[in-house]
Design an enzyme around this catalytic site. Structure first.
Site, PDB file in Angstrom:
ATOM      1  N   CYS A 194       0.838  -1.205   0.000  1.00 26.84           N
ATOM      2  CA  CYS A 194       0.000   0.000   0.000  1.00 26.84           C
ATOM      3  C   CYS A 194       0.872   1.255   0.000  1.00 26.84           C
ATOM      4  O   CYS A 194       0.598   2.228  -0.721  1.00 26.84           O
ATOM      5  CB  CYS A 194      -0.919  -0.010   1.214  1.00 26.84           C
ATOM      6  SG  CYS A 194      -1.873  -1.524   1.343  1.00 26.84           S
TER       7      CYS A 194
ATOM      8  N   GLU B  11      -6.370  -2.589  -2.502  1.00 23.48           N
ATOM      9  CA  GLU B  11      -6.098  -1.157  -2.717  1.00 23.48           C
ATOM     10  C   GLU B  11      -6.676  -0.697  -4.043  1.00 23.48           C
ATOM     11  O   GLU B  11      -7.263   0.382  -4.148  1.00 23.48           O
ATOM     12  CB  GLU B  11      -4.592  -0.905  -2.688  1.00 23.48           C
ATOM     13  CG  GLU B  11      -4.022  -0.684  -1.314  1.00 23.48           C
ATOM     14  CD  GLU B  11      -4.353   0.699  -0.746  1.00 23.48           C
ATOM     15  OE1 GLU B  11      -5.085   1.462  -1.409  1.00 23.48           O
ATOM     16  OE2 GLU B  11      -3.883   1.005   0.351  1.00 23.48           O
TER      17      GLU B  11
END
Length: 606
Positions: A205, A278
């Site tokens: 991320c 994500e």
């Protein structure tokens, strides 16, 4: 024809090196013309996919392996609109509110990982990262002030946010397959493993945000204008944020040293899952405005026909089809002292040694003449503006050269005696570029698109192409290529010539479009000089790969090559709400991509 060299790559290209070195390096089983076709194809496949050992750390290795997800995220409507600067403030406010839930979750996950870490240095590093996550929350408060955002109705996390935060907290709590429950982690190693898994679910991320920040920063700097979301871009492209990312990855690398191969596989799955979640997070952002992508969203199937054209060799495939056909011919050819069965008396083949020598002579001759032909095309002074007619006239030289080369192949009889079943099996096992098959499956199986898909190829054998697509369950692609002539199931060595040159491709392209009775939006995807005219004639021409000869010749005649993502951001920035996005053929502009993931994201969506 694409005789080993690929008619768009200079003589020292990887393709030329691939063929000319391959056939000399085959092991004795192949030298003795082992009839096992699978052996031959596995050999070619392994050489096509072999890469150098990767000495990078675990985190970077995972990122490189799953880079497709970063591209898919870059090409989401939210990120493209954000990059253009015309993302609506309400949408950005919703994103900021959802991101707050992420950072709260990160802080909690770091706390759990710190409790599990056995090493004091690791504990200190995780504590520092947790403090940074809490600082991030404060910075988000400054975002609210900067843009005067009203987040009063944005308190609840959406489904995509919940999906990721639940995944991360479950991982940090040890709820991973093969890991004991939180209260059962008796040994320091078991606890450290959970800490490693947690970092594995967080590191992607952070790297994704650095990737997005840098991409958007480079565009903003190139444009020179003050970007309305400059503060967000500066934050995630900053050295400070990158330092935090590297600290996380370094820690992940250290914690993963003691893991077994099976445990590293588990971590890799967690890393990949985090990246996909994500991407889903960015896709879930409610972009309430017209966006340049996905193209299919703008398409009105009842009024328009989406006409997709693609080259095949090296656009779709990892290895050129001529190299495949060459290897089949060599491995199945008889030895010089072998008496051929009477049943093959009508298809007498040259011995494998002679065949190999003939292929090398043809390849060398093709390479030398292609280089000379290219230089002749560039003999005149470079033009100042796009000159389509000049380019077309120059490519007529290439057309004559390709036809002569094909004639030499036929006269040499090197394609004589190939078995149709061997060719079909080769097609079924042909390695396509990552994402290529998925793209064509998505297009052909989506009836709502009203799409017509065509492959235009110099390939000597259309059966090879059809088998490749059939192996992926695709039976509706229209193939326009050359064909081998057969007696029974064995090729005679003759080629039924249909597509030999750039001019032939253009004629096929024009003929197919002339048969449709609806307004068309045309897309052409190619990678070679032979595709240039069709790329330019299409409403949208997409160049995949990095052919130097294509760019050299195209640029000589005023063609502009623009990376697709910046091109889409520019279109989004210039768009007037309520109007349609227009695409203009023969504009002299071609869009470049490095992967089929970009093509898929642009046309179909992430």
């Amino acid at each position: 024809m694409r005789l080993f060299l690929n008619n768009r790559i200079p003589i020292n290209s990887i393709r030329s090196a691939f063929f000319n070195s391959n056939i000399r390096r085959y092991p004795s089983a192949l030298q003795n013309h082992n009839p096992n076709f699978n052996f031959v194809f596995l050999r070619i496949s392994s050489m096509a996919t072999t890469s150098k050992p990767n000495e990078e750390g675990t985190a970077k290795r995972f990122w490189d392996k799953f880079s497709k997800e970063s591209i898919l995220t870059l090409y989401t409507p939210f990120v493209v609109s954000l990059a253009s600067g015309n993302l609506k403030l309400d949408t950005f406010g919703h994103y900021v509110a959802q991101d707050v839930h992420f950072f709260k979750c990160f802080a909690q996950a770091y706390e759990l990982a710190e409790d599990c870490a056995d090493d004091d240095d690791a504990k200190v590093s995780i504590l520092e990262l947790r403090k940074r996550a809490l600082e991030e929350l404060k910075q988000h408060a400054s975002f609210v002030q900067e843009w005067d955002l009203d987040l009063s109705n944005e308190t609840a996390p959406n489904a995509a946010t919940v999906k990721y935060t639940n995944f991360l907290l479950a991982t940090a709590s040890g709820k991973v397959e093969g890991v004991k429950g939180p209260g059962e982690l008796a040994t320091p190693f078991e606890k450290t493993k959970v800490a490693a898994y947690t970092l594995g679910a967080m590191a992607p991320c952070m790297r994704l945000y650095v990737f997005l920040g840098k991409e958007l920063k480079s565009l903003a700097d190139a444009n020179g204008d003050k970007h309305p979301y400059e503060k967000w871009i500066d934050k995630y492209s900053s050295e400070a944020y990158q330092a935090a990312m590297l600290q996380t990855e370094d820690l992940l690398d250290k914690l993963s040293v003691s893991l077994t191969g099976e445990e590293l596989d588990t971590m890799q799955k967690l890393y990949h899952q985090a990246l996909k979640l994500e991407m889903e997070f960015f896709l879930a952002q409610p972009v309430d405005q017209q966006t340049v992508l996905p193209l299919s969203k703008q398409h009105i199937p009842t009024e328009h026909r989406l006409m997709i054209f693609s080259d095949f060799d090296l656009t779709c495939t990892v290895v050129d089809s001529s190299a495949i056909l060459a290897e089949i011919a060599i491995v199945t050819a008889p030895k010089s002292d072998q008496i051929q069965p009477e049943s093959q008396s009508q298809i007498t083949r040259m011995p494998s040694v002679d065949l190999r020598n003939t292929w090398e002579v043809l390849s060398r001759q093709y390479s030398e003449e292609y280089e000379q032909c290219t230089e002749n095309m560039l003999a005149n002074e470079k033009v100042g503006s796009f000159d389509y007619e000049g380019l077309k006239k120059a490519l007529e030289q290439l057309s004559g050269f390709e036809r002569r080369a094909n004639t030499r192949v036929i006269e040499s009889e090197v394609l004589k005696g190939l078995n149709l079943e061997d060719i079909k099996r080769a097609g079924e096992r042909l390695i396509l570029h990552d994402g290529c098959m998925r793209f064509f499956q998505s297009v052909t199986k989506n009836e709502n698109l009203n799409a017509n898909v065509n492959v235009l190829s110099y390939c000597w054998c259309g059966d090879l192409i059809r088998s490749a697509f059939s192996s992926g369950g695709i039976h509706t692609v229209h193939v326009r290529a050359n064909e081998l002539e057969y007696e029974g199931s064995l090729s005679t060595g003759e080629i039924v010539k249909k597509v030999e040159s750039p001019i032939d491709k253009l004629e096929a392209f024009t003929e197919i479009l002339g048969k449709t009775d609806k307004m068309n939006l045309t897309i052409y995807i190619g990678d070679s000089v032979g595709d240039l005219l069709c790329l330019l004639e299409a409403d949208i021409g997409i160049v995949i790969g990095s052919s130097s000869s294509l760019r050299r010749i195209g640029s000589h005649f005023g063609v502009s090559f623009i990376p697709l993502f910046p091109g889409l951001v520019k279109k989004q920035k210039e768009h007037v709400e309520g109007s349609s996005f227009s695409w203009k053929r023969l504009s002299g502009v071609l869009y470049t991509v490095s992967s089929w993931a970009e093509v898929h994201s642009f046309i179909i969506g992430s």
